[in-house]
Design an enzyme around this catalytic site. Structure first.
Site, PDB file in Angstrom:
ATOM      1  CG  ASP A   1      -2.080   0.547 -12.604  1.00  0.00           C
ATOM      2  OD1 ASP A   1      -2.807   0.920 -12.945  1.00  0.00           O
ATOM      3  OD2 ASP A   1      -1.002  -0.101 -12.468  1.00  0.00           O
TER       4      ASP A   1
ATOM      5  CG  ASP B   1       0.501  -3.718 -10.459  1.00  0.00           C
ATOM      6  OD1 ASP B   1      -1.277  -4.338 -10.598  1.00  0.00           O
ATOM      7  OD2 ASP B   1       0.874  -2.721  -8.860  1.00  0.00           O
TER       8      ASP B   1
ATOM      9  CG  ASP C   1      -3.428  -5.100 -14.051  1.00  0.00           C
ATOM     10  OD1 ASP C   1      -4.536  -4.693 -13.830  1.00  0.00           O
ATOM     11  OD2 ASP C   1      -2.451  -4.278 -13.407  1.00  0.00           O
TER      12      ASP C   1
HETATM   13  P1  ATP Z   1      -3.763   1.656  -8.713  1.00  0.00           P
HETATM   14  O1  ATP Z   1      -4.431   0.938  -9.481  1.00  0.00           O
HETATM   15  O2  ATP Z   1      -3.329   3.214  -9.660  1.00  0.00           O
HETATM   16  O3  ATP Z   1      -2.755   0.782  -8.443  1.00  0.00           O
HETATM   17  P2  ATP Z   1      -4.872   0.740  -6.723  1.00  0.00           P
HETATM   18  O4  ATP Z   1      -3.803   0.847  -5.723  1.00  0.00           O
HETATM   19  O5  ATP Z   1      -6.097   1.316  -5.590  1.00  0.00           O
HETATM   20  O6  ATP Z   1      -4.943   1.619  -7.299  1.00  0.00           O
HETATM   21  P3  ATP Z   1      -5.555  -2.128  -6.720  1.00  0.00           P
HETATM   22  O7  ATP Z   1      -5.079  -2.537  -6.216  1.00  0.00           O
HETATM   23  O8  ATP Z   1      -7.011  -2.407  -7.135  1.00  0.00           O
HETATM   24  O9  ATP Z   1      -5.772  -0.975  -7.454  1.00  0.00           O
HETATM   25  O10 ATP Z   1      -6.865  -0.805  -5.347  1.00  0.00           O
HETATM   26  C1  ATP Z   1      -8.710  -0.946  -5.372  1.00  0.00           C
HETATM   27  C2  ATP Z   1      -9.040  -1.222  -3.821  1.00  0.00           C
HETATM   28  O11 ATP Z   1      -9.137  -2.120  -3.240  1.00  0.00           O
HETATM   29  C3  ATP Z   1      -7.707   0.095  -3.332  1.00  0.00           C
HETATM   30  O12 ATP Z   1      -8.876   1.147  -3.624  1.00  0.00           O
HETATM   31  C4  ATP Z   1      -8.697  -0.469  -1.389  1.00  0.00           C
HETATM   32  O13 ATP Z   1      -9.377   0.579  -1.399  1.00  0.00           O
HETATM   33  C5  ATP Z   1      -8.669  -1.343  -1.873  1.00  0.00           C
HETATM   34  N1  ATP Z   1      -7.249  -2.254  -1.140  1.00  0.00           N
HETATM   35  C6  ATP Z   1      -6.016  -2.036  -2.058  1.00  0.00           C
HETATM   36  N2  ATP Z   1      -4.952  -2.806  -1.174  1.00  0.00           N
HETATM   37  C7  ATP Z   1      -5.362  -3.525  -0.074  1.00  0.00           C
HETATM   38  C8  ATP Z   1      -5.271  -4.273   0.581  1.00  0.00           C
HETATM   39  N3  ATP Z   1      -4.406  -5.224   0.507  1.00  0.00           N
HETATM   40  N4  ATP Z   1      -6.278  -4.980   2.051  1.00  0.00           N
HETATM   41  C9  ATP Z   1      -7.703  -4.357   1.629  1.00  0.00           C
HETATM   42  N5  ATP Z   1      -8.074  -3.508   0.469  1.00  0.00           N
HETATM   43  C10 ATP Z   1      -7.369  -2.787  -0.580  1.00  0.00           C
END
Ligand code: ATP
Length: 901
Positions: A326, A643, A647
């Site tokens: 990730d 996480d 997943d």
């Molecule tokens: P990784 O998979 O590397 O942890 P990530 O944190 O970007 O990456 P996700 O948590 O699935 O992956 O988030 C996907 C997308 O959703 C992010 O790129 C962001 O644009 C949006 N996002 C993440 N957190 C929030 C939130 N709390 N509220 C709204 N949108 C969010």
């Protein structure tokens, strides 16, 4: 009690708690004393005594004891007592090893023990599940494993997988309304959560009403299996190998006895020597020693923040050829700061670092007041309304006695960044709460990549506020704010939007769009899809999330170790690519694929192209599973991090499933075989290194033990064939087994990794333990050890005209010294000359202690008759050490001539 029938107020009263403050720590402690820890009764543990007795269950040890008894009866009393003592000492040694392994594995279980979020003294805190008491106010969210029975008092789209309790595989929706029916089945109690179930979506708050054996799970606990001990494939293989080696050792020992008898040796001497030889030569400790090596390695991993949940993973770690990681929090610091804002074609910069709410807003180099710009004010305040995170100010004493202010985040860092940006503009949660009341929430999930809240303003108007990945939110927006007006989103504006997003993303900024929709008075929102549509886009917040400083180096080390690193992220393609470039994950011309393109590929097409990919962006958790499978299809051994709840399938399917210790959900942790307690990519590298080292240490053990045993058998066998007297007395054979197999072998398990362990290619999982020339090394060194011992015996026997005791003493000493020198050779894949022998001080100490023990049995007059020894002269010491060095020094020298691969 039927808690599900009570109204929420009644539940709070009956449970003796406070819906605002929760329990006080004092009250919680008191209740814990009354009701006991929140855990299910475990099956009985094997007592220490049984483990100790278990050391003597071995068939050959029993035969030896019987033989000793017989020899005691026929007059050899001292021999008999000494043998008993040695057998006992050996048992103690085995016992200590086994307990030690067990203890460190127990400590491991404690480390990965679950926690719950409970309110104590008005603060939400993480409490080990075992300390949860009835009356605790707890907060649960998607991914949590529930570890008590809970009556819900507030829920948000809460869905729970209750399969472990009811067998129902489809998650059930929960709410907090009281039910009127009596005698409801567990599966129908919609306002209750039960121990052992998992939250698959949403969040909620509830009151603990049952813990430990007083839960629904407790009622059926006796039906549950007790924890099974884990055996790794290598342990299994070695157990089989051990059986074969026992047969070989018995056969050879039998041969020694038969030939000895034919050569005219006495029956009872031959019998006792034969049995002693069998006990010494049988590598009965092999599987146990592997457990010790695993346990020691696992302990070292804990120090480096890697918690092994499944023992077999330790072996697989050394074979890992791809790490799918990730991005957020693992490769980056997850310390987000909003630095850029965009709305209606205008950009603003935000200054300040970290979570400290100090900074200013700048447009085209000029500082501005954000509250005076309408769209900016809305972008920031709506961002705050839509975030759960809170920032608190804490005073921390610095070294010089002055208090230092720290800003601590509670919640999701992405939201934390937006909260801080709003605070910088002068907004606060409390201030906004006077204007807007939050009435409903659609929680974030990584497949939707959005979340929404519905707020009611003072006039009673309901507004839906959505925040999420810009490409998703803009896709659901029909209009956008453009300074003082709203514009329709058409192909031209969409282009403009995409450019703005790309502009921010290519600067490695994580972007979040904010949009809203005023709901019409009677509008009923039947589902999320329907709710999050026809939005008006306000703007985009861009935040930096710097890479972890140590990760670049770790990626380089993995590369050198023949391990590829792939970035898998839910983030935007350009943001991901920019960070992957900074970390050298993405080489020039390397390919980045997004979730949409991935969806279009068939499994075969994905497998065919995956070896050229470096970054997967905007992927959903479902894609992760396909990525794992495609890599495995190509023969890779895959480590995959994760996480969230979704997943779990990918983590399970991976050869090494890795969960985040800080941000990971219980569900992800349970599916994993390794937990990173600091969420850090570098910990994976360390774990792989340790995994490789553990395997090498096991090989070192095997090599040392078997070469020693080969030496012991051969010296006896050669002597019998050549018609010589017995070169070793029975007691000496047993003593050798004790001093050489005990401490030095254990110290090998603590050996450091050889310098180039991360420069070798990953080991193939099909590789046998004896691969890479180990059999040859064991046989050649073993043969030499046997040969030099016999030579020493024969020379002294000749020189002293058949003084058997002197010749046996020399043989005894030569054999032990040859083994104690050889142990240093075993530390290297190459030769004794390739490593500093003093590096492993445990080994040096163990060898010194063993030598000391040898000196004792040779030089202490009272021990001499017991061990059939005589004092050795200085000249004889030269002979002993000269001969004993040959197997290691000479054969090691040949190795030196070979080029290092
Ligand atoms: P990784 O998979 O590397 O942890 P990530 O944190 O970007 O990456 P996700 O948590 O699935 O992956 O988030 C996907 C997308 O959703 C992010 O790129 C962001 O644009 C949006 N996002 C993440 N957190 C929030 C939130 N709390 N509220 C709204 N949108 C969010």
């Amino acid at each position: 009690m039927s808690w599900y029938r009570d109204e929420v107020k009644e539940v709070i009263r009956k449970a003796g708690t406070d819906s605002d403050q929760g329990l006080s720590e004092k009250e919680a402690k008191k209740r814990l004393k009354q009701v006991g820890p929140n855990k299910l009764d475990e099956g009985k543990k094997i007592s220490a005594l049984l483990v100790f007795i278990g050391q003597f269950k071995d068939f050959m040890v029993l035969v030896l004891l019987a033989a000793t008894l017989i020899s005691g009866l026929i007059g050899e009393v001292i021999d008999a007592i000494t043998i008993m003592c040695i057998v006992l000492l050996n048992g103690v040694l085995g016992f200590v090893q086994e307990r030690r392994a067990e203890k460190s594995l127990d400590a491991l279980k404690e480390l990965s023990a679950p926690q719950m979020t409970a309110k104590r003294d008005g603060q939400w805190v993480k409490v080990p599940s075992i300390d949860i008491v009835p009356g605790d106010l707890v907060r649960v969210e998607s991914g949590d494993r529930i570890s008590a029975d809970i009556r819900l008092i507030q829920t948000n789209e809460l869905r729970v997988d209750e399969a472990s309790l009811t067998g129902e595989s489809v998650p059930v929706q929960k709410n907090s309304q009281s039910l009127i029916e009596e005698e409801l089945e567990v599966g129908d109690q919609e306002n209750m959560l039960f121990m052992g179930t998992m939250i698959t979506q949403g969040n909620g708050i509830g009151v603990v009403v049952g813990t430990g054996m007083k839960t629904e799970m407790g009622k059926i606990a006796h039906l549950l299996q007790t924890t099974e001990s884990q055996v790794t494939p290598l342990q299994l293989r070695l157990e089989q190998l051990g059986k074969m080696l026992i047969a070989v050792a018995l056969l050879l020992t039998g041969l020694v006895v038969v030939i000895g008898l034919l050569q005219g040796h006495e029956l009872n001497t031959m019998f006792l020597s034969g049995v002693s030889l069998a006990v010494a030569a049988i590598p009965e400790g092999l599987p146990a020693i592997v457990t010790v090596a695993l346990a020691l390695g696992v302990q070292r991993m804990i120090k480096r923040k890697g918690i092994v949940r499944k023992l077999p993973a330790v072996e697989t770690l050394g074979c890992a050829s791809v790490i799918c990681s990730d991005k957020t929090g693992t490769l980056t610091q997850n310390k987000m700061t909003v630095t850029k804002l965009w709305s209606g074609g205008r950009f603003w910069d935000v200054t300040g670092t970290g979570f400290e709410p100090k900074g200013s807003f700048v447009e085209n180099g000029k500082a501005i007041q954000p509250i005076q710009t309408r769209e900016l004010a809305q972008l920031l305040s709506f961002g705050l309304l839509c975030s759960h995170a809170t920032i608190t100010e804490q005073q921390k004493d610095s070294r010089f006695g002055r208090a230092k202010t720290q800003y601590v985040l509670d919640g999701d860092p992405t939201e934390g960044a937006m909260v801080v940006a709003a605070l910088k503009a002068g907004y606060s949660k409390e201030g906004l709460a006077k204007q807007y009341q939050i009435v409903q929430e659609f929680p974030f999930d990584s497949t939707r990549k959005m979340m929404s809240v519905i707020v009611k303003d003072r006039s009673g108007q309901r507004i839906l506020i959505t925040k999420g990945a810009p490409d998703v939110v803009t896709g659901r927006s029909s209009q956008m704010i453009d300074q003082n007006r709203t514009r329709k989103v058409d192909s031209k504006t969409r282009n403009e939007l995409e450019n703005a997003i790309a502009d921010m993303a290519s600067q490695a900024l994580r972007t979040i769009a904010i949009a809203f929709r005023v709901l019409s008075p009677g509008e009923i929102l039947s589902n999320v899809e329907e709710a999050e549509s026809r939005l008006t886009l306000i703007g985009i917040q861009g935040m930096i999330d710097p890479p972890r400083p140590e990760v670049k180096q770790s990626i380089a080390e993995c590369h050198e170790a023949g391990i590829r690193t792939l970035m898998i992220t839910g983030d935007h393609k350009l943001t991901a690519a920019a960070i992957a470039k900074q970390l050298n994950i993405l080489p020039d011309g390397g390919k980045v694929m997004d979730g949409q393109s991935l969806s279009k590929l068939s499994d075969q097409e994905l497998a065919a192209s995956i070896d050229d990919m470096y970054v997967f962006a905007r992927v959903s958790p479902q894609h992760k599973l396909r990525i794992v499978q495609a890599l495995q299809e190509n023969g890779h051994i895959v480590a995959m991090t994760g996480d969230g709840v979704n997943d779990a399938p990918a983590i399970k399917a991976a050869n090494i499933g890795i969960a985040m210790g800080i941000t990971g959900t219980d569900v992800a942790k349970e599916a994993s075989s390794l937990i990173l307690s600091d969420d850090n990519f570098s910990t994976i590298k360390e774990a792989i290194k340790e995994g490789r080292n553990i395997y090498e240490n096991i090989r070192k053990f095997i090599r040392y033990m078997l070469a020693s045993n080969v030496g012991e058998i051969l010296v006896m066998l050669f002597a019998m064939i050549l018609g010589l007297p017995l070169p070793l007395a029975a007691i000496q054979i047993l003593w050798i087994n004790l001093v050489t197999d005990g401490l030095p072998a254990m110290a090998l398990g603590m050996d450091q990794a050889e310098g180039d362990v991360m420069k070798r290619k990953p080991r193939s999982p099909n590789e046998g333990v004896f691969a890479r020339g180990l059999t040859w090394k064991i046989l050649s060194r073993g043969f030499m050890i046997g040969a030099v011992t016999l030579a020493a015996f024969w020379m002294v026997y000749q020189e002293h005209d058949g003084d058997l005791t002197r010749a046996q003493t020399i043989a005894f000493l030569t054999l032990v010294m040859a083994q104690l020198i050889h142990v240093f050779d075993c530390r290297s894949e190459y030769s004794v000359y390739h490593r500093n022998p003093f590096e492993n001080i445990y080994l040096v100490a163990a060898v010194l202690i063993s030598t000391g023990l040898m000196l004792a049995v040779i030089y202490i007059p009272s021990l001499q008759p017991i061990f059939h020894t005589v004092p050795v002269s200085l000249r004889e010491w030269f002979l002993v050490l000269g001969l004993a060095s040959i197997p290691t020094v000479v054969l090691g020298g040949f190795q030196l001539l070979k080029p290092k691969k």
